[in-house]
Scaffold this motif. Sequence first.
Motif, PDB file in Angstrom:
ATOM      1  N   GLY A 272       0.846  -1.205  -0.054  1.00  0.00           N
ATOM      2  CA  GLY A 272      -0.297   0.126  -0.173  1.00  0.00           C
ATOM      3  C   GLY A 272       0.828   1.086  -0.013  1.00  0.00           C
ATOM      4  O   GLY A 272       2.108   1.295   0.475  1.00  0.00           O
ATOM      5  N   LYS A 273       0.337   2.279  -0.601  1.00  0.00           N
ATOM      6  CA  LYS A 273       0.947   3.599  -0.639  1.00  0.00           C
ATOM      7  C   LYS A 273       0.224   4.589   0.475  1.00  0.00           C
ATOM      8  O   LYS A 273      -1.047   4.559   0.232  1.00  0.00           O
ATOM      9  CB  LYS A 273       1.070   4.104  -2.021  1.00  0.00           C
ATOM     10  N   ILE A 274       0.804   5.497   0.998  1.00  0.00           N
ATOM     11  CA  ILE A 274       0.148   6.395   2.002  1.00  0.00           C
ATOM     12  C   ILE A 274       0.751   7.856   1.409  1.00  0.00           C
ATOM     13  O   ILE A 274       1.816   8.170   1.160  1.00  0.00           O
ATOM     14  CB  ILE A 274       0.558   6.167   3.404  1.00  0.00           C
ATOM     15  N   TRP A 275      -0.425   8.594   1.108  1.00  0.00           N
ATOM     16  CA  TRP A 275      -0.332   9.837   0.476  1.00  0.00           C
ATOM     17  C   TRP A 275      -0.717  10.803   1.629  1.00  0.00           C
ATOM     18  O   TRP A 275      -1.144  10.545   2.567  1.00  0.00           O
ATOM     19  CB  TRP A 275      -1.312   9.864  -0.721  1.00  0.00           C
ATOM     20  N   PRO A 276      -0.220  12.253   1.138  1.00  0.00           N
ATOM     21  CA  PRO A 276      -0.353  13.356   2.378  1.00  0.00           C
ATOM     22  C   PRO A 276      -1.972  13.488   2.524  1.00  0.00           C
ATOM     23  O   PRO A 276      -2.618  13.362   1.811  1.00  0.00           O
ATOM     24  CB  PRO A 276       0.173  14.629   1.653  1.00  0.00           C
ATOM     25  N   GLY A 277      -1.977  13.499   3.884  1.00  0.00           N
ATOM     26  CA  GLY A 277      -3.634  13.429   4.470  1.00  0.00           C
ATOM     27  C   GLY A 277      -3.984  12.195   4.920  1.00  0.00           C
ATOM     28  O   GLY A 277      -4.963  11.939   5.365  1.00  0.00           O
ATOM     29  N   GLU A 278      -3.130  11.032   4.538  1.00  0.00           N
ATOM     30  CA  GLU A 278      -3.668   9.691   4.889  1.00  0.00           C
ATOM     31  C   GLU A 278      -3.150   9.374   6.173  1.00  0.00           C
ATOM     32  O   GLU A 278      -2.044  10.172   6.714  1.00  0.00           O
ATOM     33  CB  GLU A 278      -3.415   9.041   3.919  1.00  0.00           C
ATOM     34  N   VAL A 279      -3.389   8.223   6.923  1.00  0.00           N
ATOM     35  CA  VAL A 279      -2.960   8.002   8.200  1.00  0.00           C
ATOM     36  C   VAL A 279      -2.261   6.578   8.254  1.00  0.00           C
ATOM     37  O   VAL A 279      -2.563   5.554   7.517  1.00  0.00           O
ATOM     38  CB  VAL A 279      -4.111   8.000   9.131  1.00  0.00           C
ATOM     39  N   ALA A 280      -1.149   6.490   8.897  1.00  0.00           N
ATOM     40  CA  ALA A 280      -0.552   5.136   9.048  1.00  0.00           C
ATOM     41  C   ALA A 280      -0.737   4.633  10.622  1.00  0.00           C
ATOM     42  O   ALA A 280      -0.640   5.556  11.431  1.00  0.00           O
ATOM     43  CB  ALA A 280       0.930   5.231   8.654  1.00  0.00           C
ATOM     44  N   GLY A 281      -0.755   3.463  10.897  1.00  0.00           N
ATOM     45  CA  GLY A 281      -1.205   2.911  12.077  1.00  0.00           C
ATOM     46  C   GLY A 281      -2.182   3.201  12.773  1.00  0.00           C
ATOM     47  O   GLY A 281      -2.433   3.454  13.786  1.00  0.00           O
ATOM     48  N   GLU A 282      -3.657   3.344  11.946  1.00  0.00           N
ATOM     49  CA  GLU A 282      -4.844   3.702  12.529  1.00  0.00           C
ATOM     50  C   GLU A 282      -5.557   2.775  13.345  1.00  0.00           C
ATOM     51  O   GLU A 282      -6.236   3.072  14.088  1.00  0.00           O
ATOM     52  CB  GLU A 282      -5.767   3.843  11.171  1.00  0.00           C
ATOM     53  N   GLY A 283      -4.761   1.354  13.559  1.00  0.00           N
ATOM     54  CA  GLY A 283      -5.238   0.617  14.511  1.00  0.00           C
ATOM     55  C   GLY A 283      -5.124   1.342  15.851  1.00  0.00           C
ATOM     56  O   GLY A 283      -6.087   0.890  16.763  1.00  0.00           O
ATOM     57  N   ALA A 284      -4.216   2.105  16.102  1.00  0.00           N
ATOM     58  CA  ALA A 284      -4.055   2.719  17.439  1.00  0.00           C
ATOM     59  C   ALA A 284      -5.199   3.721  17.785  1.00  0.00           C
ATOM     60  O   ALA A 284      -5.396   3.874  19.077  1.00  0.00           O
ATOM     61  CB  ALA A 284      -2.764   3.409  17.329  1.00  0.00           C
ATOM     62  N   LEU A 285      -5.877   4.004  16.977  1.00  0.00           N
ATOM     63  CA  LEU A 285      -6.871   5.012  17.100  1.00  0.00           C
ATOM     64  C   LEU A 285      -8.167   4.262  17.656  1.00  0.00           C
ATOM     65  O   LEU A 285      -8.836   4.872  18.427  1.00  0.00           O
ATOM     66  CB  LEU A 285      -7.508   5.550  15.966  1.00  0.00           C
ATOM     67  N   SER A 286      -8.249   2.785  17.506  1.00  0.00           N
ATOM     68  CA  SER A 286      -9.538   2.049  18.276  1.00  0.00           C
ATOM     69  C   SER A 286      -8.763   1.498  19.483  1.00  0.00           C
ATOM     70  O   SER A 286      -9.529   1.155  20.435  1.00  0.00           O
ATOM     71  CB  SER A 286     -10.123   1.417  17.427  1.00  0.00           C
ATOM     72  N   HIS A 287      -7.671   0.782  19.401  1.00  0.00           N
ATOM     73  CA  HIS A 287      -7.110   0.014  20.463  1.00  0.00           C
ATOM     74  C   HIS A 287      -6.373   0.620  21.412  1.00  0.00           C
ATOM     75  O   HIS A 287      -5.873   0.044  22.385  1.00  0.00           O
ATOM     76  CB  HIS A 287      -6.488  -1.441  19.773  1.00  0.00           C
ATOM     77  N   GLY A 288      -5.775   1.641  21.094  1.00  0.00           N
ATOM     78  CA  GLY A 288      -4.675   2.309  21.941  1.00  0.00           C
ATOM     79  C   GLY A 288      -3.370   1.833  21.460  1.00  0.00           C
ATOM     80  O   GLY A 288      -2.388   2.438  21.910  1.00  0.00           O
ATOM     81  N   TYR A 289      -3.259   0.712  21.025  1.00  0.00           N
ATOM     82  CA  TYR A 289      -2.134   0.260  20.338  1.00  0.00           C
ATOM     83  C   TYR A 289      -2.485  -0.942  19.398  1.00  0.00           C
ATOM     84  O   TYR A 289      -3.696  -1.306  19.018  1.00  0.00           O
ATOM     85  CB  TYR A 289      -1.191  -0.617  21.519  1.00  0.00           C
ATOM     86  N   TRP A 290      -1.276  -1.199  18.663  1.00  0.00           N
ATOM     87  CA  TRP A 290      -1.417  -1.826  17.555  1.00  0.00           C
ATOM     88  C   TRP A 290      -0.222  -2.540  16.945  1.00  0.00           C
ATOM     89  O   TRP A 290       0.897  -2.033  17.143  1.00  0.00           O
ATOM     90  CB  TRP A 290      -1.783  -0.819  16.393  1.00  0.00           C
ATOM     91  N   THR A 291      -0.390  -3.927  16.670  1.00  0.00           N
ATOM     92  CA  THR A 291       0.987  -4.786  16.425  1.00  0.00           C
ATOM     93  C   THR A 291       0.853  -4.407  14.891  1.00  0.00           C
ATOM     94  O   THR A 291      -0.039  -4.980  14.228  1.00  0.00           O
ATOM     95  CB  THR A 291       0.619  -6.110  16.755  1.00  0.00           C
ATOM     96  N   SER A 292       2.015  -4.181  14.349  1.00  0.00           N
ATOM     97  CA  SER A 292       2.276  -3.689  12.917  1.00  0.00           C
ATOM     98  C   SER A 292       2.406  -4.959  12.066  1.00  0.00           C
ATOM     99  O   SER A 292       3.521  -5.775  12.287  1.00  0.00           O
ATOM    100  CB  SER A 292       3.290  -2.659  12.505  1.00  0.00           C
ATOM    101  N   SER A 293       1.783  -5.184  10.901  1.00  0.00           N
ATOM    102  CA  SER A 293       1.668  -6.430  10.344  1.00  0.00           C
ATOM    103  C   SER A 293       2.663  -6.205   9.093  1.00  0.00           C
ATOM    104  O   SER A 293       2.782  -6.695   8.194  1.00  0.00           O
ATOM    105  CB  SER A 293       0.462  -7.105   9.917  1.00  0.00           C
ATOM    106  N   VAL A 294       2.955  -4.732   8.824  1.00  0.00           N
ATOM    107  CA  VAL A 294       3.792  -4.381   7.917  1.00  0.00           C
ATOM    108  C   VAL A 294       4.811  -3.271   8.331  1.00  0.00           C
ATOM    109  O   VAL A 294       4.925  -2.931   9.414  1.00  0.00           O
ATOM    110  CB  VAL A 294       2.995  -3.597   6.696  1.00  0.00           C
ATOM    111  N   GLN A 295       5.516  -2.898   7.393  1.00  0.00           N
ATOM    112  CA  GLN A 295       6.702  -1.798   7.753  1.00  0.00           C
ATOM    113  C   GLN A 295       6.407  -0.876   6.973  1.00  0.00           C
ATOM    114  O   GLN A 295       5.803  -0.766   5.831  1.00  0.00           O
ATOM    115  CB  GLN A 295       8.130  -2.497   7.178  1.00  0.00           C
ATOM    116  N   VAL A 296       6.502   0.464   7.810  1.00  0.00           N
ATOM    117  CA  VAL A 296       6.246   1.580   6.930  1.00  0.00           C
ATOM    118  C   VAL A 296       7.241   2.448   6.719  1.00  0.00           C
ATOM    119  O   VAL A 296       7.966   2.693   7.783  1.00  0.00           O
ATOM    120  CB  VAL A 296       4.860   2.404   7.709  1.00  0.00           C
ATOM    121  N   ARG A 297       7.766   2.795   5.450  1.00  0.00           N
ATOM    122  CA  ARG A 297       8.988   3.669   5.356  1.00  0.00           C
ATOM    123  C   ARG A 297       8.657   4.636   4.564  1.00  0.00           C
ATOM    124  O   ARG A 297       7.607   4.760   3.447  1.00  0.00           O
ATOM    125  CB  ARG A 297       9.607   2.534   4.217  1.00  0.00           C
ATOM    126  N   ALA A 298       9.476   5.552   4.476  1.00  0.00           N
ATOM    127  CA  ALA A 298       9.227   6.970   3.875  1.00  0.00           C
ATOM    128  C   ALA A 298       9.928   6.658   2.473  1.00  0.00           C
ATOM    129  O   ALA A 298      11.241   6.340   2.413  1.00  0.00           O
ATOM    130  CB  ALA A 298       9.967   8.163   4.391  1.00  0.00           C
TER     131      ALA A 298
END
Lengths: 180, 171
Positions: free
Chosen positions: A70-96
């Motif tokens: 997936g690609k993340i463009w300006p305005g989008e969010v990475a790690g949105e799982g944290a918004l509901s659970h307070g934490y999130w275990t990443s199943s992917v790597q997010v890189r600039a």
Amino acid sequence: MKPSTLQGLSSLQSLPKHELVELLQYGESRALDLNEVLIPLGSKVQTAYLLAQGGLVAELPSNLGSHVVGKIWPGEVAGEGALSHGYWTSSVQVRAVVPSKVLLLTPELFAKTRGTRAHAALQGHLIGVLAKRIQGTNLQLRKAWLEQEAAETKAHQASSAKIESLTLGERLAQLFGVTP
Amino acid sequence: MTPLYQAARKLLDVHGTDVEVAHLVGVLESLPRHTLNTNQRLCTEREPSADMWILTAGCVSVIKRDYAGTDQEMARIQAPALLGHMALVTGKPRSATCDVVEPSIVHLVTQERFVFLLEDLSPQGDAFRRLLISSMSAQLDSGNRAIQRAISEPSARNMSLVESNLHGWNE
């Protein structure tokens, strides 16, 4: 990060400068260099990140290189799982993939700006971003299904005993970066 | 403790949202309340939509046309739950049909009220938006889990289940 960077995001552009300044005052921002990893694979993430500038990829690193899911463009969010659970275990790597700037969407940011227009606008922005992500995932699913149907029809017309193309499961695995 | 307070508390617990229950109760109290009978239809798949509901009592059945074109029950949703919010957020037609399977109570959020709540700076507006964000984030999460299932057992039903979960039509 400058307020004008946040003003580039459509949902926030109507906010007066002092409200954007307030968001930045309480929200930590981070600059990422080219290829810098924001979220390592398998890490426990407690914060969601709003990409204000630049570009990120969600990918699965392996010895053979990385598979971008997936690609993340300006305005989008990475790690949105944290918004509901307070934490999130990443199943992917997010890189600039270019030098980038992110705003950390911490509980403190939301708590300290509560009751302001900036707070409501940021929440509204997140609702829009999540909706877009959900719609995008649905489109990918439909596409995979249609491609599978087309491949099966083609194989049937060719009277092939075995379909040479991917199975639906393999197609989905490739799209979403999961091992079938 | 009133049934409405209990429903609000449970809804917040389900979504792990640390909103004050009283603020969500405030939202619910401000919304028109409708009592629905068994077999009553709440919404129909592919039809235009302008409302969402907060189910505070009862149960609804979610029916969806699967990828092979067959209508199937995808879930039975017990109160409390948000229903039909995705169509309001995206402006797209309904993604499923909802039939009431036991006497139920819903609180109606019209498009006008929805827009108001999105911009409302009071604690009630904040409670509504936080609940929505938390619910949609959980939808993505459960959609991702359903994708894993569709990968290991690809079928028209499992594909539609992913879509149902992504739209929040899950138990």
